[in-house]
Design an enzyme around this catalytic site. Structure first.
Site, PDB file in Angstrom:
ATOM      1  N   GLY A   1       0.720  -0.904  -0.215  1.00  0.00           N
ATOM      2  CA  GLY A   1      -0.311  -0.421   0.093  1.00  0.00           C
ATOM      3  C   GLY A   1       0.472   1.514  -0.309  1.00  0.00           C
ATOM      4  O   GLY A   1       2.567   1.118   0.405  1.00  0.00           O
TER       5      GLY A   1
ATOM      6  N   ALA B   1      -6.097  -2.429   4.020  1.00  0.00           N
ATOM      7  CA  ALA B   1      -7.938  -1.935   4.062  1.00  0.00           C
ATOM      8  C   ALA B   1      -7.748  -2.447   2.865  1.00  0.00           C
ATOM      9  O   ALA B   1      -6.913  -2.675   1.930  1.00  0.00           O
ATOM     10  CB  ALA B   1      -7.820  -0.353   4.029  1.00  0.00           C
TER      11      ALA B   1
ATOM     12  N   THR C   1      -9.898  -1.361  -0.295  1.00  0.00           N
ATOM     13  CA  THR C   1      -9.544   0.452  -0.717  1.00  0.00           C
ATOM     14  C   THR C   1     -10.782   0.737  -2.504  1.00  0.00           C
ATOM     15  O   THR C   1     -10.984   1.859  -2.257  1.00  0.00           O
ATOM     16  CB  THR C   1      -8.770   1.857  -0.844  1.00  0.00           C
ATOM     17  OG1 THR C   1      -8.059   0.645  -1.506  1.00  0.00           O
ATOM     18  CG2 THR C   1      -8.015   0.684   1.072  1.00  0.00           C
TER      19      THR C   1
ATOM     20  N   ASP D   1     -11.608   9.740   6.101  1.00  0.00           N
ATOM     21  CA  ASP D   1     -12.382  10.864   6.210  1.00  0.00           C
ATOM     22  C   ASP D   1     -13.874  10.632   5.297  1.00  0.00           C
ATOM     23  O   ASP D   1     -15.182  11.418   5.602  1.00  0.00           O
ATOM     24  CB  ASP D   1     -11.679  11.629   5.529  1.00  0.00           C
ATOM     25  CG  ASP D   1     -11.634  11.718   4.195  1.00  0.00           C
ATOM     26  OD1 ASP D   1     -11.437  10.691   3.767  1.00  0.00           O
ATOM     27  OD2 ASP D   1     -11.914  13.265   3.309  1.00  0.00           O
TER      28      ASP D   1
ATOM     29  N   TYR E   1     -17.859   1.555   2.051  1.00  0.00           N
ATOM     30  CA  TYR E   1     -16.407   1.844   2.953  1.00  0.00           C
ATOM     31  C   TYR E   1     -16.411   2.428   3.616  1.00  0.00           C
ATOM     32  O   TYR E   1     -15.580   2.143   4.763  1.00  0.00           O
ATOM     33  CB  TYR E   1     -15.600   2.569   1.366  1.00  0.00           C
ATOM     34  CG  TYR E   1     -14.378   2.925   1.646  1.00  0.00           C
ATOM     35  CD1 TYR E   1     -13.554   2.039   1.892  1.00  0.00           C
ATOM     36  CD2 TYR E   1     -13.950   3.623   1.434  1.00  0.00           C
ATOM     37  CE1 TYR E   1     -12.267   2.356   2.291  1.00  0.00           C
ATOM     38  CE2 TYR E   1     -12.176   4.385   2.363  1.00  0.00           C
ATOM     39  CZ  TYR E   1     -11.664   3.827   2.223  1.00  0.00           C
ATOM     40  OH  TYR E   1     -10.543   4.090   2.683  1.00  0.00           O
TER      41      TYR E   1
END
Length: 302
Positions: free
Chosen positions: A10, A60, A62, A102, A125
């Site tokens: 990542g 994660a 994503t 966020d 998500y």
């Protein structure tokens, strides 16, 4: 200090390895098959073998749009997997730094979001990442959850690299101009993580250092603003550039809904951990320069 980070390939994990070398921190990246968030039995043995002083969970699911059709998979990785990493950290007696997003907000508050603002994700998500925050907090009291935003870097798949790729063959690129947030370099995020990790190790009994924090670059932008800045930086260096056609979210439908304004208020992490990431335009300049420097000055997609 020795950090084990999940999600070896990542953006943040790779940035941590790079910045760790520069800052005198040993970073051990862990990924599949040795550590697989979909295979909980692998997690504790892999982390124990790394013998870390801090664990960073950067792994994660994503794929924001794909998550709408794969909610079980998104939650398996971002909720159950994150909780398993935190449980392993608690078992090993080391703090865990968990990266969130966020996207846990619906973007209608009208100002940068603070940690105490009620989350209300608008897509799968975001819901999976919010559930992951709860799982981490429940499994490991010695945690710092860092919400980051609009991550990009010189490597991997991200908005900045996509814009440079599109500009190779297009004179005009249509970009959404009614979603607002803060573009944040993975390299800056890595620096922030290392600072937080050092604090957690150096001050193990300090409750204020634990909990939830927002950590993004300073400043704000729309996606169209970011695209224009990418093209301006690229053009200055002789790289690909294009004109940005500003469009609305409604003009670019996606499977997952997007929040209109997910700016983060990062005053808490500045006050508690002494972490303040650089303005996004400053970090962007360095990332674009590195992208263009690849392969003897020619832009290429890795």
């Amino acid at each position: 200090m020795r950090i084990a980070v999940t999600g070896r390939e990542g953006q943040v994990a790779r940035a941590l390895v790079e910045r760790g070398r520069a800052l005198g921190v040993e970073v051990v990246p862990l990924g599949r098959p040795a550590l697989d968030l979909m295979a909980p039995a692998t997690i504790l043995p892999a982390l124990a073998a790394a013998a870390p002083q801090v664990i960073v969970n950067a792994a994660a699911y994503t794929a924001v749009d794909k998550a709408e059709s794969e909610p079980e998979l998104a939650h398996a990785v971002n909720e159950a997997g994150a909780g398993a990493v935190a449980a392993a950290a608690a078992r090993l007696g080391v703090p865990v730094v968990h990266l969130s997003t966020d996207y846990v907000f619906d973007g209608h508050i009208g100002r940068p979001h603070r940690e105490e603002d009620a989350p209300s994700p608008v897509n799968v998500y975001g819901r999976s990442k919010l559930a992951g925050e709860a799982a981490v907090a429940a499994a490991a009291p010695d945690h710092a959850i860092l919400r980051v935003a609009w991550v990009y870097s010189p490597v991997g798949r991200n908005f900045v690299r996509t814009m440079l790729t599109l500009a190779e063959n297009r004179d005009v690129v249509r970009v959404v101009a009614d979603q607002r947030g803060t573009p944040t370099s993975a390299l800056a995020i890595a620096d922030g993580i290392i600072a937080v990790a050092r604090n957690l190790v150096a001050r193990p009994g300090e409750v204020a250092l634990r909990g939830l924090f927002h950590m993004s670059a300073s400043g704000e932008a729309t996606w169209a603003d970011l695209a224009e800045a990418v093209f301006a930086e690229s053009a200055m260096r002789g790289g690909p550039s294009a004109r940005v056609e500003r469009i609305g979210t409604a003009d670019y439908p996606t499977p997952a809904a997007r929040a209109p304004d997910t700016r983060l208020d990062c005053s808490r992490i500045a006050a508690v951990h002494g972490v303040a990431l650089p303005p996004w335009r400053v970090s962007l300049a360095g990332v674009v320069a590195r992208c263009l420097a690849a392969e003897e000055g020619k832009w290429r997609r890795a």
